[in-house]
Design a protein around this motif. Structure first.
Motif, PDB file in Angstrom:
ATOM      1  N   ASN A 167       0.822  -1.166  -0.011  1.00 39.09           N
ATOM      2  CA  ASN A 167       0.029  -0.001   0.069  1.00 39.09           C
ATOM      3  C   ASN A 167       0.678   1.042  -0.201  1.00 39.09           C
ATOM      4  O   ASN A 167       1.461   1.728   0.975  1.00 39.09           O
ATOM      5  N   LEU A 168       1.047   1.831  -1.048  1.00 33.92           N
ATOM      6  CA  LEU A 168       1.819   3.088  -1.158  1.00 33.92           C
ATOM      7  C   LEU A 168       1.265   4.105  -0.633  1.00 33.92           C
ATOM      8  O   LEU A 168       2.119   5.239  -0.397  1.00 33.92           O
ATOM      9  N   THR A 169       0.131   4.259  -0.459  1.00 30.23           N
ATOM     10  CA  THR A 169      -0.551   5.484   0.396  1.00 30.23           C
ATOM     11  C   THR A 169      -0.930   5.130   1.509  1.00 30.23           C
ATOM     12  O   THR A 169      -1.856   5.576   2.198  1.00 30.23           O
ATOM     13  N   ALA A 170      -0.425   4.324   2.450  1.00 24.47           N
ATOM     14  CA  ALA A 170      -0.935   3.760   3.743  1.00 24.47           C
ATOM     15  C   ALA A 170      -1.051   5.174   4.578  1.00 24.47           C
ATOM     16  O   ALA A 170      -1.680   4.898   5.605  1.00 24.47           O
ATOM     17  N   ALA A 171      -0.164   5.817   4.519  1.00 24.85           N
ATOM     18  CA  ALA A 171      -0.219   7.239   5.414  1.00 24.85           C
ATOM     19  C   ALA A 171      -1.545   7.982   5.081  1.00 24.85           C
ATOM     20  O   ALA A 171      -1.570   8.901   5.976  1.00 24.85           O
ATOM     21  N   PHE A 172      -2.505   7.832   4.263  1.00 29.48           N
ATOM     22  CA  PHE A 172      -3.374   8.411   3.979  1.00 29.48           C
ATOM     23  C   PHE A 172      -4.499   7.577   4.112  1.00 29.48           C
ATOM     24  O   PHE A 172      -5.268   7.188   2.943  1.00 29.48           O
ATOM     25  N   PRO A 173      -5.211   7.002   5.245  1.00 25.46           N
ATOM     26  CA  PRO A 173      -6.227   5.916   5.118  1.00 25.46           C
ATOM     27  C   PRO A 173      -7.660   6.540   4.867  1.00 25.46           C
ATOM     28  O   PRO A 173      -8.415   5.852   4.550  1.00 25.46           O
ATOM     29  N   GLN A 174      -7.785   7.763   4.617  1.00 23.94           N
ATOM     30  CA  GLN A 174      -8.896   8.175   4.343  1.00 23.94           C
ATOM     31  C   GLN A 174      -9.038   8.705   2.801  1.00 23.94           C
ATOM     32  O   GLN A 174      -9.860   9.485   2.222  1.00 23.94           O
ATOM     33  N   ALA A 175      -8.095   8.308   2.122  1.00 19.61           N
ATOM     34  CA  ALA A 175      -7.965   8.753   0.657  1.00 19.61           C
ATOM     35  C   ALA A 175      -8.785   8.139  -0.289  1.00 19.61           C
ATOM     36  O   ALA A 175      -9.382   6.971  -0.264  1.00 19.61           O
ATOM     37  N   ASP A 176      -8.741   8.757  -1.591  1.00 19.10           N
ATOM     38  CA  ASP A 176      -9.544   8.278  -2.678  1.00 19.10           C
ATOM     39  C   ASP A 176      -8.634   8.681  -3.977  1.00 19.10           C
ATOM     40  O   ASP A 176      -7.816   9.600  -3.851  1.00 19.10           O
ATOM     41  N   LEU A 177      -8.340   7.654  -4.993  1.00 13.44           N
ATOM     42  CA  LEU A 177      -7.623   8.098  -5.954  1.00 13.44           C
ATOM     43  C   LEU A 177      -8.263   8.249  -7.408  1.00 13.44           C
ATOM     44  O   LEU A 177      -9.373   7.846  -7.628  1.00 13.44           O
ATOM     45  N   ASN A 178      -7.540   9.041  -8.278  1.00 18.33           N
ATOM     46  CA  ASN A 178      -8.309   9.208  -9.665  1.00 18.33           C
ATOM     47  C   ASN A 178      -7.144   9.473 -10.731  1.00 18.33           C
ATOM     48  O   ASN A 178      -6.937  10.637 -11.031  1.00 18.33           O
ATOM     49  N   GLY A 179      -6.501   8.455 -10.959  1.00 19.08           N
ATOM     50  CA  GLY A 179      -5.508   8.087 -12.283  1.00 19.08           C
ATOM     51  C   GLY A 179      -4.238   7.934 -11.555  1.00 19.08           C
ATOM     52  O   GLY A 179      -3.695   8.328 -10.670  1.00 19.08           O
ATOM     53  N   VAL A 180      -3.406   7.174 -12.392  1.00 17.08           N
ATOM     54  CA  VAL A 180      -1.932   6.615 -12.189  1.00 17.08           C
ATOM     55  C   VAL A 180      -1.374   6.591 -13.225  1.00 17.08           C
ATOM     56  O   VAL A 180      -1.949   6.004 -14.244  1.00 17.08           O
ATOM     57  N   ASP A 181      -0.003   6.667 -13.357  1.00 18.75           N
ATOM     58  CA  ASP A 181       1.000   6.365 -14.425  1.00 18.75           C
ATOM     59  C   ASP A 181       2.318   6.114 -13.962  1.00 18.75           C
ATOM     60  O   ASP A 181       2.525   6.670 -12.848  1.00 18.75           O
ATOM     61  N   VAL A 182       3.073   5.563 -14.877  1.00 17.10           N
ATOM     62  CA  VAL A 182       4.388   5.172 -14.293  1.00 17.10           C
ATOM     63  C   VAL A 182       5.469   5.638 -15.316  1.00 17.10           C
ATOM     64  O   VAL A 182       5.112   5.936 -16.511  1.00 17.10           O
ATOM     65  N   PHE A 209       8.970   6.771 -17.499  1.00 17.83           N
ATOM     66  CA  PHE A 209       9.628   6.109 -18.424  1.00 17.83           C
ATOM     67  C   PHE A 209      10.617   5.085 -17.888  1.00 17.83           C
ATOM     68  O   PHE A 209      10.892   3.914 -18.429  1.00 17.83           O
ATOM     69  N   ASP A 210      11.384   5.327 -16.838  1.00 16.50           N
ATOM     70  CA  ASP A 210      12.243   4.443 -16.278  1.00 16.50           C
ATOM     71  C   ASP A 210      11.724   3.315 -15.176  1.00 16.50           C
ATOM     72  O   ASP A 210      12.495   2.824 -14.668  1.00 16.50           O
ATOM     73  N   ALA A 211      10.613   3.460 -15.109  1.00 18.94           N
ATOM     74  CA  ALA A 211       9.803   2.638 -14.194  1.00 18.94           C
ATOM     75  C   ALA A 211      10.084   2.816 -12.670  1.00 18.94           C
ATOM     76  O   ALA A 211       9.864   1.791 -11.926  1.00 18.94           O
ATOM     77  N   ARG A 212      10.893   3.867 -12.336  1.00 19.90           N
ATOM     78  CA  ARG A 212      11.217   4.134 -11.089  1.00 19.90           C
ATOM     79  C   ARG A 212      10.357   4.705 -10.151  1.00 19.90           C
ATOM     80  O   ARG A 212      10.052   4.852  -8.778  1.00 19.90           O
ATOM     81  N   GLN A 213       9.173   5.412 -10.826  1.00 22.91           N
ATOM     82  CA  GLN A 213       8.268   6.299 -10.195  1.00 22.91           C
ATOM     83  C   GLN A 213       6.911   6.157 -10.742  1.00 22.91           C
ATOM     84  O   GLN A 213       6.514   5.895 -11.751  1.00 22.91           O
ATOM     85  N   ALA A 214       5.880   6.465  -9.762  1.00 24.91           N
ATOM     86  CA  ALA A 214       4.434   6.655 -10.213  1.00 24.91           C
ATOM     87  C   ALA A 214       3.874   8.124  -9.996  1.00 24.91           C
ATOM     88  O   ALA A 214       4.379   8.672  -8.991  1.00 24.91           O
ATOM     89  N   VAL A 215       3.016   8.387 -10.808  1.00 23.15           N
ATOM     90  CA  VAL A 215       2.377   9.790 -10.454  1.00 23.15           C
ATOM     91  C   VAL A 215       0.716   9.320 -10.347  1.00 23.15           C
ATOM     92  O   VAL A 215       0.307   8.648 -11.220  1.00 23.15           O
ATOM     93  N   PHE A 216       0.443   9.938  -9.342  1.00 25.34           N
ATOM     94  CA  PHE A 216      -1.183   9.734  -9.338  1.00 25.34           C
ATOM     95  C   PHE A 216      -1.910  10.837  -8.617  1.00 25.34           C
ATOM     96  O   PHE A 216      -1.226  11.812  -8.196  1.00 25.34           O
ATOM     97  N   SER A 217      -3.155  10.767  -8.935  1.00 29.87           N
ATOM     98  CA  SER A 217      -4.129  11.970  -8.206  1.00 29.87           C
ATOM     99  C   SER A 217      -4.689  11.339  -6.885  1.00 29.87           C
ATOM    100  O   SER A 217      -5.407   9.960  -6.943  1.00 29.87           O
ATOM    101  N   MET A 218      -4.776  12.089  -5.848  1.00 31.09           N
ATOM    102  CA  MET A 218      -5.192  11.670  -4.549  1.00 31.09           C
ATOM    103  C   MET A 218      -6.030  12.662  -4.070  1.00 31.09           C
ATOM    104  O   MET A 218      -5.278  13.939  -3.827  1.00 31.09           O
ATOM    105  N   LYS A 219      -6.985  12.395  -3.349  1.00 35.00           N
ATOM    106  CA  LYS A 219      -7.937  13.421  -2.185  1.00 35.00           C
ATOM    107  C   LYS A 219      -7.534  12.712  -0.744  1.00 35.00           C
ATOM    108  O   LYS A 219      -8.095  11.439  -0.779  1.00 35.00           O
ATOM    109  N   LYS A 220      -7.053  13.337  -0.075  1.00 32.41           N
ATOM    110  CA  LYS A 220      -6.506  12.678   1.110  1.00 32.41           C
ATOM    111  C   LYS A 220      -7.721  12.457   2.062  1.00 32.41           C
ATOM    112  O   LYS A 220      -7.849  11.517   2.792  1.00 32.41           O
ATOM    113  N   ASP A 221      -8.702  13.498   2.163  1.00 32.28           N
ATOM    114  CA  ASP A 221      -9.597  13.140   2.836  1.00 32.28           C
ATOM    115  C   ASP A 221     -10.837  14.073   2.519  1.00 32.28           C
ATOM    116  O   ASP A 221     -10.754  14.725   1.338  1.00 32.28           O
ATOM    117  N   LYS A 222     -12.071  14.092   3.068  1.00 37.48           N
ATOM    118  CA  LYS A 222     -13.196  14.614   2.511  1.00 37.48           C
ATOM    119  C   LYS A 222     -13.110  16.188   2.441  1.00 37.48           C
ATOM    120  O   LYS A 222     -13.895  16.784   1.586  1.00 37.48           O
TER     121      LYS A 222
END
Length: 759
Positions: free
Chosen positions: A93-108, A110-123
């Motif tokens: 769980n890469l976002t375990a520090a944000f237990p109230q989160a929701d996600l909306n999009g992810v990509d990796v 080019f070197d596969a070392r990092q992901a970018v994602f959209s997150m809403k941490k809480d309401k």
């Protein structure tokens, strides 16, 4: 509203406090021998069912009712890394520090070392962009890239360490766009940031009138994206492409012959060959049938050879795209599916696809029956047409899987727009307006089934129309009894002898054009919005010319006459742009339609002279039927009540008389009596019977129709300007409301489009 039929295991797991990222056979099942050819995948887990002290709450369609809505939030989501991608893999769980989160999009990356994602941490938060390192040695470190009182979603990596995404940030004088047809939902637009600079390097693209979503990377370093096109009767989702700096927005698929209303969740897997989801515009929770989209130039052998085709070869042919529905058992409409529905395909190195798939009907009725669809991650093989389960947590939707594998980075496209003055205009025009590949026929006035190419030879000017939506009209969700949005004429650029025209228009805003004849009537109304960033040159060859042909100036003239005489300037303040409300224009210097009809027409065409027909609407909830009496031709300002688009409102009798026959195409009503001819055809004065009846005279004395001018034949005179107003009201789309009569005030606080601007 708990039900024993609802995903009982999901409810049990949540109530018992089981981790949504558990790896036991209870929460995910797959063949442990599943082989994707990659070492890991990253994906989103989104909650659909919440169990708390108040019982069970299910959120299926909230924020997903339309095909590209985005505001659905439920706490408890996470970004997951699965290594290897199968049931017995390690799940982090890469976002375990944000237990109230929701996600909306992810990509990796080019070197596969990092992901970018959209997150809403809480309401209380908004969706923002973050990066996560994908190595345990880097502690899966998470960094926030964007902030602000708006939502940033659907990120993808671009060459040169940039990230493209969509945002609902307000950044023009019109504020945040609010789609008119869907009643003031805040829509999203494209933007980019750099990986290193985040918001400090934020760049905003020109606006579309409706949603822009789901960007994807193309082989040539450009980004593709899905765009909701709402312009009059056009109401669908097409595919476009643009440079990473926002310049050169053009269509790549979906204008001609697509197998469904909407194309979304698209990914390119060889140059101009894509896989995506074909679906209807609403009620399917962003899911549908998998479709192959081939936009190559089939007449060019190089385009058909993936090895020979190099980036930069002119292969795109959006007029002759071929579509292959890969999952024919899955409907592309909102009807119940016998084979589930698909979301968010991603391309694996060996040509197979990762998909999210759920069995069952998969629509908003799932909420009413309290049986939410269960999206899991599957391996889809197009050759066999079969799914192989990789991972499924029954307590969540498992969405947007992306392989964690290094890939080639396309070439970086230089910044064509530059960081220039954001007030610079956009230049639009044509080399020769008669050059077109469309096979349309034109009828009305001097034309009778005349091929468009021949009809365009009568063009004397090009009318440029700004579009705006319900963000510009307080209390207005529809601009009248037609499907057309708000409209303002920026100007009419003359067409010179060689067919060229040229104009400067404001940046960022959506416009469309109409070539007009000597009578001031549109020959054809363009059905796509065009727009540009400051300083951009959007000139084209002709009026929807062939993408695979070569544009040649008429008579070999270079530069064109329009270039020699320079572009006309149509940049003006919002309040000075020409709009045409039907009634109560607050700008006294400009005429409005009812003013003319009351003075010149209503004495003969009124409640005492008209006949009527009856329209009845039955309320599906109560079963009660309500009749509405509709005049055939009452041109007075008498207020009458009519039903349209699920609303009952008062309108001027003249407006209902002229436009209600076309409004009834919305359905949901029954008619008793004789429906009159189409007095007003929204978007086409030359097809409107009212214009044919009054006729129109050009400066050379000729008339569009051979019939006498009316009401001159009855002893009343319409001036040329009054006829022009009536023609414009039809060509613009038959709007009843405008910015001037709804109290709109432009956004003017500072420079909303300056690079790096924050709110």
């Amino acid at each position: 509203m708990a039900s024993p039929r609802l995903g009982l295991f999901a409810i049990f797991a949540l109530a018992a406090g089981l981790s949504p990222l558990g790896t036991s056979g209870c929460t995910s099942t797959s063949d442990s021998k599943s082989d994707t050819g990659v070492g890991a995948i990253v994906f989103m887990k989104r909650v659909h069912t919440v169990v708390d002290g108040q019982g069970v709450r299910i959120n299926v369609s909230g924020g997903n009712g339309q095909v590209i809505d985005y505001e659905r939030y439920e706490p408890g989501g996470s970004l997951a890394l699965l290594t290897p991608p199968r049931a017995d893999g390690k799940l982090v769980n890469l976002t375990a520090a944000f237990p109230q989160a929701d996600l909306n999009g992810v990509d990796v990356s080019f070197d596969a070392r990092q992901a970018v994602f959209s997150m809403k941490k809480d309401k209380n938060d908004r969706y923002h962009l973050y990066t996560a390192q994908l190595s345990e040695g880097e502690n899966y470190e998470v960094h926030q890239l964007t902030a602000g009182d708006y939502d940033d979603i659907n990120p993808i990596y671009l060459p040169g360490r940039r990230i493209a995404f969509v945002t609902n940030q307000m950044y023009t004088e019109m504020g945040t766009r609010s789609d008119e047809y869907e009643h003031a939902r805040v829509v999203t637009q494209l933007a980019t940031i750099s990986v290193d600079g985040g918001d400090a390097d934020r760049r905003l693209f020109s606006q579309n009138l409706s949603h822009t979503v789901s960007p994807f990377l193309r082989h040539d370093g450009k980004l593709g994206y899905s765009r909701w096109e709402h312009l009059g009767a056009v109401n669908d989702v097409k595919l476009f492409t643009a440079n990473p700096d926002g310049t050169n927005m053009i269509a790549i698929a979906g204008e001609h012959g697509k197998p469904a209303n909407s194309l979304i969740n698209v990914r390119e897997y060889q140059p101009n060959v894509m896989i995506g989801v074909a679906t209807t515009r609403n009620r399917t929770i962003h899911a549908g049938s998998l479709v192959k989209i081939d936009a190559r130039n089939q007449a060019d052998p190089v385009c058909l050879d993936a090895k020979a085709n190099q980036a930069g070869h002119a292969c795109l042919d959006e007029e002759h795209v071929t579509y292959t529905v890969l999952t024919p058992d899955v409907p592309t409409m909102s009807t119940p599916s016998p084979a589930g529905r698909y979301r968010e395909p991603a391309v694996l190195p060996d040509g197979r696809f990762l998909v999210s798939w759920a069995d069952g009907p998969v629509n908003d009725l799932s909420e009413q029956s309290e049986t939410p669809p269960d999206f899991g991650i599957y391996l889809y093989d197009a050759a066999s047409g079969r799914n192989q389960l990789l991972y499924n947590d029954r307590a969540t939707w498992d969405l947007g899987a992306v392989p964690v594998v290094a890939r080639a980075e396309p070439p970086v496209i230089g910044d064509l727009a530059g960081r220039q003055d954001t007030s610079l205009p956009v230049r639009i025009g044509s080399i020769d307006v008669t050059q077109t590949s469309l096979e349309d026929k034109v009828t009305g006035g001097q034309f009778k089934d005349t091929p468009l190419r021949a009809a365009l030879k009568d063009a004397v000017a090009v009318r440029i129309i700004e579009g705006f939506s319900s963000e510009a009209a307080k209390g207005v969700t529809m601009f009248g009894l037609t499907m057309h949005e708000g409209a303002a004429v920026l100007g009419e650029a003359p067409v010179y002898q060689d067919g060229s025209w040229l104009a400067n228009v404001p940046p960022y805003i959506p416009v469309h054009v109409q070539p007009i004849d000597k009578f001031g009537m549109s020959i054809r109304s363009q059905g796509l919005w065009i727009q540009g960033v400051p300083g951009e040159d959007r000139r084209c060859v002709g009026c929807h010319e062939s993408r695979t042909g070569q544009g040649v100036p008429r008579y070999g003239q270079n530069p064109t006459i329009a270039e020699q005489r320079q572009a006309l300037n149509f940049v003006q303040a919002v309040g000075d742009r020409y709009e045409l409300p039907w009634d109560k224009n607050e700008t006294a210097s400009k005429p409005y339609v009812q003013q003319i009809l009351s003075a010149k027409c209503a004495s003969c065409h009124n409640a005492s002279t008209t006949t009527y027909y009856e329209v009845s609407r039955t309320d599906p909830g109560t079963g009660q039927t309500t009749p509405y009496k509709i005049p055939v031709l009452d041109l007075s300002d008498t207020k009458i009540t009519a039903y349209y688009d699920q609303q009952v409102k008062e309108w001027n009798a003249s407006y209902v008389s002229i436009f209600y026959p076309s409004a009834m195409e919305m359905g949901r009503v029954t008619v008793k009596g004789q429906v009159p001819k189409m007095w007003g055809v929204p978007g086409s004065a030359r097809e409107s019977q009212l214009i044919a009846k009054i006729n129109v005279k050009a400066k050379d004395g000729s008339t569009a129709w051979p019939t006498p001018l009316h009401p001159e034949d009855k002893g009343t005179t319409l001036t040329d300007e009054e006829r022009r107003v009536l023609i414009l009201s039809m060509d613009l789309g038959g709007q009843y409301f405008a910015r001037q009569n709804t109290g709109f005030v432009p956004f003017t606080s500072g420079n909303p489009v300056a690079p790096g601007t924050k709110y």
